[in-house]
Scaffold this active site. Structure first.
Site, PDB file in Angstrom:
ATOM      1  N   HIS A  28      23.938-151.829  54.433  1.00 32.41           N
ATOM      2  CA  HIS A  28      24.322-153.238  54.428  1.00 32.41           C
ATOM      3  C   HIS A  28      25.472-153.473  53.460  1.00 32.41           C
ATOM      4  O   HIS A  28      25.558-152.812  52.419  1.00 32.41           O
ATOM      5  CB  HIS A  28      23.118-154.102  54.059  1.00 32.41           C
ATOM      6  CG  HIS A  28      22.124-154.184  55.170  1.00 32.41           C
ATOM      7  ND1 HIS A  28      21.013-153.383  55.232  1.00 32.41           N
ATOM      8  CD2 HIS A  28      22.109-154.957  56.297  1.00 32.41           C
ATOM      9  CE1 HIS A  28      20.342-153.651  56.344  1.00 32.41           C
ATOM     10  NE2 HIS A  28      20.985-154.594  57.007  1.00 32.41           N
ATOM     11  N   HIS A  79      43.789-140.222  56.488  1.00 32.06           N
ATOM     12  CA  HIS A  79      42.410-139.950  56.926  1.00 32.06           C
ATOM     13  C   HIS A  79      42.276-140.371  58.379  1.00 32.06           C
ATOM     14  O   HIS A  79      42.742-141.450  58.757  1.00 32.06           O
ATOM     15  CB  HIS A  79      41.491-140.772  56.003  1.00 32.06           C
ATOM     16  CG  HIS A  79      40.035-140.698  56.290  1.00 32.06           C
ATOM     17  ND1 HIS A  79      39.422-139.633  56.907  1.00 32.06           N
ATOM     18  CD2 HIS A  79      39.032-141.578  55.987  1.00 32.06           C
ATOM     19  CE1 HIS A  79      38.114-139.871  56.984  1.00 32.06           C
ATOM     20  NE2 HIS A  79      37.853-141.044  56.447  1.00 32.06           N
ATOM     21  N   GLU A  81      39.597-141.145  60.141  1.00 37.26           N
ATOM     22  CA  GLU A  81      38.496-142.006  60.573  1.00 37.26           C
ATOM     23  C   GLU A  81      39.054-143.362  61.035  1.00 37.26           C
ATOM     24  O   GLU A  81      40.015-143.896  60.472  1.00 37.26           O
ATOM     25  CB  GLU A  81      37.449-142.194  59.451  1.00 37.26           C
ATOM     26  CG  GLU A  81      36.160-142.767  60.014  1.00 37.26           C
ATOM     27  CD  GLU A  81      34.955-142.623  59.089  1.00 37.26           C
ATOM     28  OE1 GLU A  81      35.134-142.276  57.902  1.00 37.26           O
ATOM     29  OE2 GLU A  81      33.832-142.870  59.568  1.00 37.26           O
ATOM     30  N   ASP A  83      38.415-146.506  60.892  1.00 27.78           N
ATOM     31  CA  ASP A  83      38.642-147.733  60.114  1.00 27.78           C
ATOM     32  C   ASP A  83      40.004-147.708  59.415  1.00 27.78           C
ATOM     33  O   ASP A  83      40.452-148.744  58.907  1.00 27.78           O
ATOM     34  CB  ASP A  83      37.505-148.010  59.117  1.00 27.78           C
ATOM     35  CG  ASP A  83      37.168-146.840  58.230  1.00 27.78           C
ATOM     36  OD1 ASP A  83      37.387-145.696  58.641  1.00 27.78           O
ATOM     37  OD2 ASP A  83      36.679-147.075  57.104  1.00 27.78           O
ATOM     38  N   HIS A 146      35.951-137.876  52.551  1.00 31.39           N
ATOM     39  CA  HIS A 146      34.709-137.221  52.843  1.00 31.39           C
ATOM     40  C   HIS A 146      34.731-136.456  54.173  1.00 31.39           C
ATOM     41  O   HIS A 146      33.701-135.983  54.641  1.00 31.39           O
ATOM     42  CB  HIS A 146      33.588-138.277  52.908  1.00 31.39           C
ATOM     43  CG  HIS A 146      33.861-139.314  54.006  1.00 31.39           C
ATOM     44  ND1 HIS A 146      32.977-139.552  55.016  1.00 31.39           N
ATOM     45  CD2 HIS A 146      34.931-140.106  54.270  1.00 31.39           C
ATOM     46  CE1 HIS A 146      33.454-140.490  55.830  1.00 31.39           C
ATOM     47  NE2 HIS A 146      34.648-140.840  55.400  1.00 31.39           N
ATOM     48  N   ASP A 165      39.909-143.580  51.315  1.00 34.87           N
ATOM     49  CA  ASP A 165      38.492-143.823  50.979  1.00 34.87           C
ATOM     50  C   ASP A 165      38.165-143.520  49.514  1.00 34.87           C
ATOM     51  O   ASP A 165      37.303-144.172  48.907  1.00 34.87           O
ATOM     52  CB  ASP A 165      37.595-142.909  51.827  1.00 34.87           C
ATOM     53  CG  ASP A 165      37.350-143.444  53.222  1.00 34.87           C
ATOM     54  OD1 ASP A 165      37.660-144.616  53.482  1.00 34.87           O
ATOM     55  OD2 ASP A 165      36.837-142.674  54.050  1.00 34.87           O
ATOM     56  N   TYR A 191      29.777-147.266  48.262  1.00 36.15           N
ATOM     57  CA  TYR A 191      30.619-146.456  49.144  1.00 36.15           C
ATOM     58  C   TYR A 191      30.455-144.969  48.827  1.00 36.15           C
ATOM     59  O   TYR A 191      30.266-144.136  49.723  1.00 36.15           O
ATOM     60  CB  TYR A 191      32.084-146.882  48.993  1.00 36.15           C
ATOM     61  CG  TYR A 191      32.909-146.460  50.173  1.00 36.15           C
ATOM     62  CD1 TYR A 191      32.680-147.030  51.420  1.00 36.15           C
ATOM     63  CD2 TYR A 191      33.881-145.487  50.074  1.00 36.15           C
ATOM     64  CE1 TYR A 191      33.403-146.633  52.525  1.00 36.15           C
ATOM     65  CE2 TYR A 191      34.610-145.090  51.168  1.00 36.15           C
ATOM     66  CZ  TYR A 191      34.369-145.669  52.395  1.00 36.15           C
ATOM     67  OH  TYR A 191      35.083-145.269  53.489  1.00 36.15           O
ATOM     68  N   HIS A 222      39.820-149.427  50.775  1.00 35.37           N
ATOM     69  CA  HIS A 222      38.716-150.398  50.823  1.00 35.37           C
ATOM     70  C   HIS A 222      38.638-151.080  49.456  1.00 35.37           C
ATOM     71  O   HIS A 222      38.610-150.399  48.426  1.00 35.37           O
ATOM     72  CB  HIS A 222      37.363-149.711  51.065  1.00 35.37           C
ATOM     73  CG  HIS A 222      37.217-149.062  52.396  1.00 35.37           C
ATOM     74  ND1 HIS A 222      37.092-149.771  53.577  1.00 35.37           N
ATOM     75  CD2 HIS A 222      37.149-147.751  52.749  1.00 35.37           C
ATOM     76  CE1 HIS A 222      36.954-148.918  54.584  1.00 35.37           C
ATOM     77  NE2 HIS A 222      36.991-147.689  54.111  1.00 35.37           N
TER      78      HIS A 222
HETATM   79 FE1  FEO Z   1      36.108-142.471  56.012  1.00 31.93          FE
HETATM   80 FE2  FEO Z   1      36.932-145.719  55.282  1.00 31.93          FE
HETATM   81  O1  FEO Z   1      36.670-144.206  56.362  1.00 31.93           O
END
Ligand code: FEO
Length: 394
Positions: A28, A79, A81, A83, A146, A165, A191, A222
Site C-alpha cells: 500500500h 531502467h 521497468e 513505470d 533492483h 529507483d 520502497y 520516485h
Molecule cells: Fe523498478 Fe520504479 O521501477
C-alpha cells in the site's frame, strides 16, 4: 501537470501520482508516489532522463510541450521497468530524431518489453560519457538495483545524480526537494523494503562506488529530490549494513485464541526484558509495514494455528515474503497451536530458508497453552535476550 525547475536548464517533467494506492499490486502507498523524468538542456544537445508510467504519459508529453517544444536528442533509460520506460514509445513516435541511450542489457529488455526498434538505440558502457555541449552525462552501471540492467546517470558539471529507483521514495509531493526528511525516509524505506532488500550485498558495493563522486543533488525517479544527499545515503548505508536492531517481530494468526495467548505471553516476556516487540496480526496487517520492519529486526517469531495439515495460509504468505526478501534477521522462531498434528514447522522452515538465520526450537501447544507451554515461552524470551546481548544491540 507541472514543470519543476531543478537548476538552470534542468527540469523535472514527470508526473505525480497522488491517487496510486498499490505498488506492484503488493504494498500500500499511504502517500502515493511519483514518476520523475528530467529534461537537461545542454548548449548543443538535449536529453530526457527516463519517462513515466504509461498511465501518466500525457502529463509527460504536456510538460515537455510547455518547457521544451523542440528536439530531444537523447532519451536516457536508466531502467527498463515500465513505470520509467512506459513513455518511451510515445516519445520516440513524437520525436523521430530521439535516440535511446542505455546499456546493452537494458536495450535488450526494452526491445522485448516495449518492442522499441534496434536502430533507435545508442548502447553505452560503464563510466562512458555523453556530451550535451556544456553539460556532460556519465553513466554508471549499477546492476540489481533492483533489476539486472539498472544504471544511474551523473551530470558532471552540476553534480547531480539521477539514480532512477535507487534512493527513490513512494511519496507524492508538490515540492521538488525534500522538506520533511522523516516523511520522505518513510517512503524511501518502504520502497527499499519491497524491492531492494534482497540485493543489499550488491547495493553496499554500489554505494562505495558512488562515494567517489561529488554529489550535490540526488534526483531519483520516485519522490522528492535530495539537496542534502547524506540524508538518504546514510539511511541506505544503515539498511544494507549487516547491523540489526533490538527488535522482535511476531507475525501471527489466531483462530480460537490459543495462538494469541502464546503471542501475548511472549510479548510481555520480551517487554519485561527491554526488547522491542511488534505484533502483526496477519488477518489485517499491512505487509508494506511488515517489510519495512523486517529491514532491520534481529528476530522474527511466527505464531500460527494448524489449519488443515499446515500453517494458516496468511502465515505461509508472511514466511514466504520474509524469505523472498532475504531479510537480514539473525534468529527465527515459531509458536503453533494444534488440535491433532501436521507439518507446520517444516513448512514455515522451508519457506524462510533463504534467510540465513538461527532457528530456535519450535514451541507447539496442543489446544490452549498451559503452564508448561508458558515456561517454554519464557525460556524462548531468555534465549532471545541472550542473543540480542551477544549482538551488542541491548
Ligand atoms: Fe523498478 Fe520504479 O521501477
Amino acid at each position: 501537470m507541472a514543470v519543476r525547475k531543478l537548476k538552470d536548464r534542468i527540469f523535472e517533467v514527470g508526473a505525480i501520482d497522488w491517487d496510486r494506492e498499490l505498488f506492484d499490486e503488493l504494498v500500500h502507498l499511504p502517500d502515493g508516489t511519483s514518476y520523475n523524468a528530467y529534461l537537461i538542456q545542454g548548449s548543443e544537445k538535449t536529453a530526457l532522463i527516463d519517462t513515466v508510467d504509461p498511465d501518466k504519459e500525457n502529463v509527460l508529453i504536456q510538460n515537455l510541450k510547455t518547457v521544451h517544444p523542440k528536439r530531444i536528442d537523447y532519451l536516457i533509460s536508466n531502467h527498463a521497468e515500465q513505470d520509467h520506460s512506459g513513455g518511451i514509445p510515445k516519445i520516440l513516435e513524437l520525436h523521430p530524431e530521439t535516440m535511446v541511450v542505455t546499456n546493452a542489457k537494458c536495450k535488450a529488455m526494452l526491445v522485448d518489453h516495449l518492442h522499441i526498434p534496434e536502430e533507435r538505440f545508442i548502447v553505452i558502457k560503464d563510466r562512458e560519457t555523453l556530451s550535451l555541449g556544456d553539460k556532460t552525462l556519465e553513466f554508471i552501471l549499477t546492476p540489481w538495483v533492483h533489476w539486472p540492467e539498472t544504471m544511474v546517470t551523473y551530470l558532471q558539471e552540476d553534480k547531480i545524480l539521477f539514480p532512477c529507483d535507487f534512493f527513490g521514495a513512494h511519496r507524492a509531493a508538490s515540492n521538488l526537494f525534500v522538506r520533511n526528511e522523516s516523511k520522505v525516509l518513510y517512503g524511501a524505506k518502504l520502497y527499499y523494503a519491497e524491492i531492494m532488500m534482497p540485493f543489499r550485498a550488491i547495493i553496499q558495493k554500489h554505494l562505495k562506488v558512488l562515494e567517489d563522486y561529488d554529489i550535490e543533488i540526488i534526483a531519483p525517479s520516485h519522490g522528492p529530490a535530495y539537496d542534502r544527499p547524506s540524508c538518504i545515503m546514510d539511511a541506505y548505508r544503515d539498511w544494507v549494513s549487516d547491523e540489526v536492531k533490538n527488535k522482535v517481530l511476531i507475525p501471527f494468526v489466531s483462530m480460537h485464541g490459543s495462538t494469541r495467548a502464546m503471542v501475548d505471553h511472549l510479548t510481555s516476556a520480551l517487554i519485561d526484558r527491554d526488547i522491542k516487540v511488534k505484533l502483526f496480526n496477519l488477518v489485517r496487517a499491512d505487509m508494506g509495514e511488515y517489510a519495512m520492519d523486517i529491514v532491520d529486526a534481529a528476530t522474527v517469531v511466527f505464531g500460527t494455528p494448524f489449519v488443515l495439515v499446515g500453517a494458516h495460509p496468511a502465515v505461509v504468505y508472511a514466511a514466504y515474503f520474509t524469505g523472498a526478501l532475504r531479510a537480514k534477521v539473525k534468529h527465527v522462531g515459531i509458536m503453533a497451536s494444534y488440535g491433532w498434528g501436521g507439518k507446520v514447522v517444516e513448512q514455515v522452515g522451508s519457506l524462510i530458508q533463504p534467510v540465513k538465520a538461527e532457528h530456535f526450537d519450535p514451541i507447539l501447544s496442543r489446544g490452549l497453552p498451559g503452564e508448561e507451554d508458558f515456561k517454554k515461552i519464557d525460556a524462548l524470551a531468555d534465549i532471545i535476550l541472550e542473543r540480542h546481548q551477544a549482538l551488542g544491540i541491548l
